[in-house]
Each structure stands twice: as structure tokens, then as C-alpha cells.
Scaffold this active site. Structure first.
Site, PDB file in Angstrom:
ATOM      1  N   ASP A   4     -86.110  11.538  60.801  1.00  0.00           N
ATOM      2  CA  ASP A   4     -85.828  10.866  62.056  1.00  0.00           C
ATOM      3  C   ASP A   4     -84.600   9.980  61.845  1.00  0.00           C
ATOM      4  O   ASP A   4     -84.282   9.598  60.713  1.00  0.00           O
ATOM      5  CB  ASP A   4     -87.048  10.027  62.448  1.00  0.00           C
ATOM      6  CG  ASP A   4     -86.803   9.202  63.685  1.00  0.00           C
ATOM      7  OD1 ASP A   4     -86.372   9.765  64.697  1.00  0.00           O
ATOM      8  OD2 ASP A   4     -87.040   7.983  63.619  1.00  0.00           O
ATOM      9  N   ASP A   6     -83.349   6.905  64.141  1.00  0.00           N
ATOM     10  CA  ASP A   6     -83.462   5.473  64.443  1.00  0.00           C
ATOM     11  C   ASP A   6     -84.760   4.902  63.872  1.00  0.00           C
ATOM     12  O   ASP A   6     -85.858   5.367  64.185  1.00  0.00           O
ATOM     13  CB  ASP A   6     -83.421   5.255  65.959  1.00  0.00           C
ATOM     14  CG  ASP A   6     -82.147   5.829  66.563  1.00  0.00           C
ATOM     15  OD1 ASP A   6     -81.080   5.661  65.957  1.00  0.00           O
ATOM     16  OD2 ASP A   6     -82.244   6.480  67.628  1.00  0.00           O
ATOM     17  N   THR A  46     -84.072  13.968  66.199  1.00  0.00           N
ATOM     18  CA  THR A  46     -84.102  12.661  66.850  1.00  0.00           C
ATOM     19  C   THR A  46     -84.217  12.798  68.367  1.00  0.00           C
ATOM     20  O   THR A  46     -83.506  13.590  68.990  1.00  0.00           O
ATOM     21  CB  THR A  46     -82.844  11.847  66.473  1.00  0.00           C
ATOM     22  OG1 THR A  46     -82.836  10.609  67.191  1.00  0.00           O
ATOM     23  CG2 THR A  46     -81.563  12.600  66.739  1.00  0.00           C
ATOM     24  N   GLN A  48     -83.372  11.419  71.873  1.00  0.00           N
ATOM     25  CA  GLN A  48     -82.296  10.588  72.424  1.00  0.00           C
ATOM     26  C   GLN A  48     -82.368  10.610  73.949  1.00  0.00           C
ATOM     27  O   GLN A  48     -81.513  11.162  74.643  1.00  0.00           O
ATOM     28  CB  GLN A  48     -80.931  11.072  71.905  1.00  0.00           C
ATOM     29  CG  GLN A  48     -80.729  10.883  70.419  1.00  0.00           C
ATOM     30  CD  GLN A  48     -80.764   9.410  70.009  1.00  0.00           C
ATOM     31  OE1 GLN A  48     -80.377   8.528  70.771  1.00  0.00           O
ATOM     32  NE2 GLN A  48     -81.234   9.148  68.791  1.00  0.00           N
ATOM     33  N   SER A  49     -83.421   9.984  74.464  1.00  0.00           N
ATOM     34  CA  SER A  49     -83.623   9.991  75.911  1.00  0.00           C
ATOM     35  C   SER A  49     -82.613   9.122  76.642  1.00  0.00           C
ATOM     36  O   SER A  49     -82.520   9.179  77.875  1.00  0.00           O
ATOM     37  CB  SER A  49     -85.034   9.517  76.247  1.00  0.00           C
ATOM     38  OG  SER A  49     -85.220   8.160  75.876  1.00  0.00           O
ATOM     39  N   ARG A  53     -81.320   9.082  80.607  1.00  0.00           N
ATOM     40  CA  ARG A  53     -81.366   7.835  81.374  1.00  0.00           C
ATOM     41  C   ARG A  53     -79.974   7.344  81.769  1.00  0.00           C
ATOM     42  O   ARG A  53     -79.844   6.331  82.457  1.00  0.00           O
ATOM     43  CB  ARG A  53     -82.083   6.761  80.560  1.00  0.00           C
ATOM     44  CG  ARG A  53     -83.500   7.121  80.155  1.00  0.00           C
ATOM     45  CD  ARG A  53     -84.109   6.073  79.230  1.00  0.00           C
ATOM     46  NE  ARG A  53     -85.279   6.581  78.530  1.00  0.00           N
ATOM     47  CZ  ARG A  53     -86.519   6.538  79.013  1.00  0.00           C
ATOM     48  NH1 ARG A  53     -86.731   6.009  80.200  1.00  0.00           N
ATOM     49  NH2 ARG A  53     -87.527   7.018  78.318  1.00  0.00           N
ATOM     50  N   CYS A  91     -88.828  20.261  73.096  1.00  0.00           N
ATOM     51  CA  CYS A  91     -88.087  19.733  71.952  1.00  0.00           C
ATOM     52  C   CYS A  91     -88.370  18.254  71.688  1.00  0.00           C
ATOM     53  O   CYS A  91     -88.235  17.788  70.558  1.00  0.00           O
ATOM     54  CB  CYS A  91     -86.582  19.955  72.134  1.00  0.00           C
ATOM     55  SG  CYS A  91     -85.859  19.331  73.664  1.00  0.00           S
TER      56      CYS A  91
END
Length: 546
Positions: A4, A6, A46, A48-49, A53, A91
Site C-alpha cells: 500500500d 499512504d 493504492t 486514490q478516491s 472526488r 479494483c
């Protein structure tokens, strides 16, 4: 090796699109360089929403990733999910899509990967793909996430230490060839099954392999590749409900062992068992070389006294002994559990084609069984969602399976000994089961598992191995690590509190489709607060994602 980003590789700056804010976690570069030096390929997976947003752009994401590589060195693949939890994609962790994609990009399969992350979504994504996982907690990691993790490391360097140590234990010098080897695993069916890779390692370099097992493991032994002969004999220092020691029986066993004319013996045990009583009998039977894991001083009973760290998965623990004894898995083999499929019974009539679900509620150890009322509710929920559900059990479990199957399940109770169960599982989309032998049988057949795992023993040691899995149940329950055979807490709360809707969500996470139009859902088909549908619902149960 998958990581991962972050919170694992770099400090977690929420929705970061600024390369100047990238700060590696302490020791990250040196730890990653150790993995590279060991020949491991590295990938990042990772969520990464922030892209969905609108908090940063794809160009900003790539700039942050480039800064990560500038500070930590190159990665062989980058996989990111640009969606938020509403998208219902395959995913976004905890879904396994990125793990599979990263494995393909690295030229391997997910079951040969390890994912290191800091939250339960990382652990769940790895498990659902069949990969191993290590949790590296941060100050924001919840206690429940730590309790549920199979393996925990204090920081990234410690996780790398664990990975390299485990790899070293199952790799050794070039193996040697020998004649007849007596291998021993005297315990239950599950114990015999998880020893399978180690026995295959011995068989690859022995002229003949004789397996000594107990009555509870006999049927599993018959399914293992590499076994030429089976000796069934109860050992009073191993069995959970042993008969009194009979000197005449011990004499007969010694005589039988002498008749094997073994060139050497490898005695496999669990962490709480001693190999030394049998080692003494093997010496009396004239076996010239004996290998075993033993923390106790063995004197002259062992030629190879092997030691292992706590917490290893049982298949790796056993294989490490085989390696220490001078054997290795042959080229082209791997650590996955396997059984012979050439002699499996035909699937019982009435199941239809492949893709059904199997629920196995019973267990020889009561604390690990699925509570019958919960199992019956699970069947109703799964069948209402359009799944065929077969309920399996041994000859003494017909009443249990009839109760659990009810009016909507397919009752196979009393008709599924271990070989018969293997035949049923071979066509299954997934198995719902407690921590018991059929979970390992499913793993040996490559069938995904929804594991209702009572935490009386460690999940990292005894969970389904290298097969897509979802773990359910309260991992921090008071029975944790007690090894209790009967639930010490009234009501079996570690499993009884599991909502059937979570089992349905788990089946969806594992990618098992319903094969009939959903019926009218029962009142308990979805727990309070659980959104309907597929992967989008799973964030409720498998926690956070970024």
C-alpha cells in the site's frame, strides 16, 4: 511483493496531490532495497478516491508517485483505483482486483504475493485474492484491525524482516536423494492436509514414502500426492482424547515401524506437540536418521533438531522442517495445498452444474463449528439471493445438516465422508465453513473460502492457505488464543454475532455469481445498515479505504 502507498510507504497525507508533501516512513528505502537485493519485484496497490472526488488530477497523482520513486527507488508496477466507494468497482480495496492486476504485471499469480498495508481493506483485498498479508499498524489503525490480521509487524523494516525470514526457512541447499522415508503426521484431517507440501518435498527426492497417521487423519492421507503407503496408528501423546498407554500396543507399533526399514524419518508436529516420544520409538526400531521440530532438548533422539519462529503458517512450518532435513519442493511445484483429484467420487445428483455454494456447519472441535441457527439463516439468505447451497456433513451429522438445510438448501448430510466432500467441493464456487478440516480441503482444491474463524487458535497459522478467503467473526473475542475445544463463552459470540448478510457480501467479494434470479429476501438477508448489491456494499464491512 505488493505494498500500500499512504501510511505504509509514505506518511498518510489525506488526498495528497502535492509531491512536496511526500515523506517516506522511517527505514523505508533501506527495507525496500533489501527486497530488491533478494530478487523480489515490487508493486504498489493504492486506493486514490481523491480522483473521483475531484481533489487532485491524474497528473498530480503521477507527480506524487514519481516523487515516491525518487525517494524510495523504482517499483515494477503501480496499480491505483481512481473510484470512490460508491462506484461498486472491482479494483477498490477491499476488492481483490488491484492485487490480481499487480500480480499479472509482475508475471506471477496473487497466491505467490504478499501485500503489506496499514488497514483492514489491505488485508481483505489480499485475502480475497489468495495472497498473504502483513499489517503494519499506524496510530490510526483500529484495535479490531490488528486483532483480525493474520500477521502483524511493528513497521515496514520489521515486515521485510518477516518476509525474508519466511522465505529463507523454505529455501535451502540443493536437496539430496535417499531411499525409504517414514513421514509422520498423527492428528486430524486438516493437520494432515496442511502437511501436504512438505510431504511432496520429501517424495520428490525419496524412493518411497510411508506416512504414519492417526485414525482421524487416515482419509486425508489417502488424498495426498506423493504417499506410497499409509500406516494408521493412534498415538496416545498426540490424540486429543487418548486411550491409556498400552505397553503391548507400543511394542506392536515399534515392530511395525521396524518392518518399514526406513532410511530416515521426518516427524511433523504442531507447535504444541512433542516429537520426542515417537523419536524414541523410531530409535528403538532402528531408524538411523530422525528429523523434527523440537524446542525441548532431544539428547540423541534427533539427528536434525529444527527450530522455527512462532506464528508461521502450518504449511510453511512443515516445509521448513523438510528443507532442514535435506529435501525441497521439486521444480514446478509450489507451496499450495493439493490433493489427488484422479479418484474423487462423482458429485451427488441434484446439485446441477458447477458453481453452487457449500456450507459445512460441523466440526470435530465444537468451539470451531458454525452455530446451527446461524448456519440455517445463512442458507436462507444465500438461497434467497439466487445461490444453490449444499449443506455437507459426515455420517454422524445428518440431523445437523437437515436442520441447517431447511426447505431451501440441498441436504447432503451423512453422505459426505472426506473423499465425497472433496468431490462436492471440486465443483463449488465457494465454501462457507468454520476453522476445520474442510477449509483446508477447499484450499487444496483451489476453492474460495468464507471462513467463520473462531479465534481460539491463530488465524495466521491455521487460516485457509493461498486460496481466496474472506474471514468473518470477532477476532478479539474472549476465547482468543485459548485453544479451547468447547466454547468457554456462553452463546458462542465470536461467530453467533455474524450477520448472514455479511456472508452474502463475502461471496460477492470472492466473485461467485448467483445462478438463479434472486427470490424474496428474508428479513435477515441484509444486516442493519448494509446497503444492497455487490462490492459497493463491502466498505461497510471491510472498513476504510482512501
Amino acid at each position: 511483493m505488493l505494498l500500500d502507498r499512504d501510511g505504509t510507504l509514505i506518511e498518510d497525507v489525506p488526498y495528497n496531490g502535492d509531491p512536496d508533501k511526500v515523506r517516506p516512513v522511517p527505514g523505508a528505502r533501506a527495507a525496500l532495497d533489501r527486497l530488491r537485493a533478494a530478487g523480489l519485484r515490487l508493486g504498489v496497490v493504492t486506493n486514490q478516491s481523491g480522483l473521483a472526488r475531484g481533489l487532485f488530477s491524474t497528473a498530480q497523482l503521477r507527480a506524487v508517485n514519481a516523487r515516491v520513486e525518487e525517494l524510495l527507488g523504482p517499483f515494477d508496477t503501480w496499480q491505483y483505483c481512481p473510484h470512490d466507494e460508491r462506484a461498486g468497482c472491482g479494483c477498490r480495496k477491499p476488492a481483490p482486483g488491484m492485487v490480481h492486476a499487480a500480480a499479472r504485471a509482475l508475471g506471477t499469480t496473487a497466491d505467490r504475493c504478499v501485500l503489506v498495508g496499514d488497514i483492514d481493506a489491505d488485508q481483505a483485498a489480499a485475502a480475497a485474492a489468495g495472497a498473504a498479508a502483513i499489517l503494519v499498524p499506524t496510530p490510526t489503525t483500529r484495535a479490531a484491525e490488528v486483532a483480525a490480521a493474520g500477521h502483524v509487524a511493528a513497521d515496514l523494516p520489521a515486515a521485510v524482516d518477516l518476509i525474508l525470514r519466511r522465505a529463507a526457512l523454505v529455501a535451502g541447499p540443493p536437496p539430496r536423494r535417499t531411499g525409504t522415508v517414514l513421514v509422520v503426521r498423527s492428528d486430524s484431517a486438516g493437520d494432515v492436509l496442511v502437511t501436504g507440501p512438505a510431504i511432496r518435498a520429501v517424495a520428490g527426492y525419496a524412493g518411497r514414502v510411508v506416512l504414519l497417521c492417526g485414525p482421524r487423519g487416515r482419509d486425508a492421507a489417502a488424498l495426498l500426492p506423493g504417499v506410497d503407503e499409509i500406516i494408521e496408528w493412534p498415538l496416545p501423546w498426540i490424540d486429543g482424547a487418548p486411550a491409556p498407554v498400552d505397553p503391548q500396543d507400543i511394542d506392536r507399533l515399534t515392530t511395525r515401524l521396524r518392518a518399514v526399514r526406513a532410511d530416515e524419518a521426518v516427524v511433523f508436529t504442531s507447535f504444541h506437540q512433542s516429537p520426542l516420544p515417537l523419536a524414541l520409538l523410531l530409535r528403538m526400531a532402528g531408524v538411523p536418521r530422525v528429523s523434527a521440530i523440537s524446542d525441548d532438548y532431544p539428547g540423541s533422539l534427533l539427528d536434525v533438531r529444527h527450530r522455527v519462529p512462532d506464528g508461521l503458517p502450518e504449511p510453511e512450518r512443515a516445509l521448513s522442517l523438510a528443507v532442514a532435513a535435506g529435501f525441497a519442493l521439486p521444480d514446478g511445484d509450489d507451496l499450495r495445498l493439493r490433493v489427488r483429484t484422479d479418484r474423487l467420487p462423482a458429485t451427488p445428483a441434484g446439485l446441477g452444474g458447477p458453481g453452487y455454494l457449500v456450507l459445512h456447519p460441523g466440526s470435530a472441535v465444537p468451539s470451531r463449528a458454525v452455530p446451527p441457527e446461524l448456519a440455517a439463516r445463512i442458507v436462507r439468505v444465500l438461497t434467497a439471493a439466487g445461490h444453490r447451497v449444499a449443506v455437507t456433513g459426515g455420517p454422524d451429522e445428518a440431523a445437523l445438516t437437515a436442520r441447517v438445510a431447511g426447505a431451501t438448501g440441498i441436504d447432503l448430510g451423512g453422505r459426505t465422508g472426506l473423499a465425497d466432500l472433496a468431490g462436492v467441493l471440486a465443483g463449488a464456487g465457494a465454501l462457507v465453513v468454520g476453522n476445520t478440516g474442510p477449509a483446508h480441503l477447499a484450499a487444496a482444491l483451489g476453492v474460495p473460502v468464507v471462513s467463520l474463524f473462531a479465534p481460539t487458535v491463530r488465524y495466521g497459522q491455521w487460516g485457509p492457505y493461498r486460496v481466496p478467503t474472506v474471514r468473518l467473526g470477532d477476532a478479539a473475542a474472549p476465547c482468543r488464543d485459548t485453544r479451547a475445544t468447547v466454547c468457554p463463552v456462553p452463546g458462542h459470540p465470536c461467530l453467533a454475532a455474524v450477520e448472514p448478510g455479511r456472508v452474502l457480501d463475502a461471496v460477492r467479494l470472492l466473485g461467485v455469481p448467483a445462478d438463479a434470479p434472486p427470490g424474496s429476501a428474508s428479513a435477515d438477508s441484509s444486516p442493519a445498515g448494509s446497503p444492497p448489491g455487490g462490492v459497493a456494499a463491502l466498505t461497510v464491512w471491510w472498513g476504510r479505504g482512501r
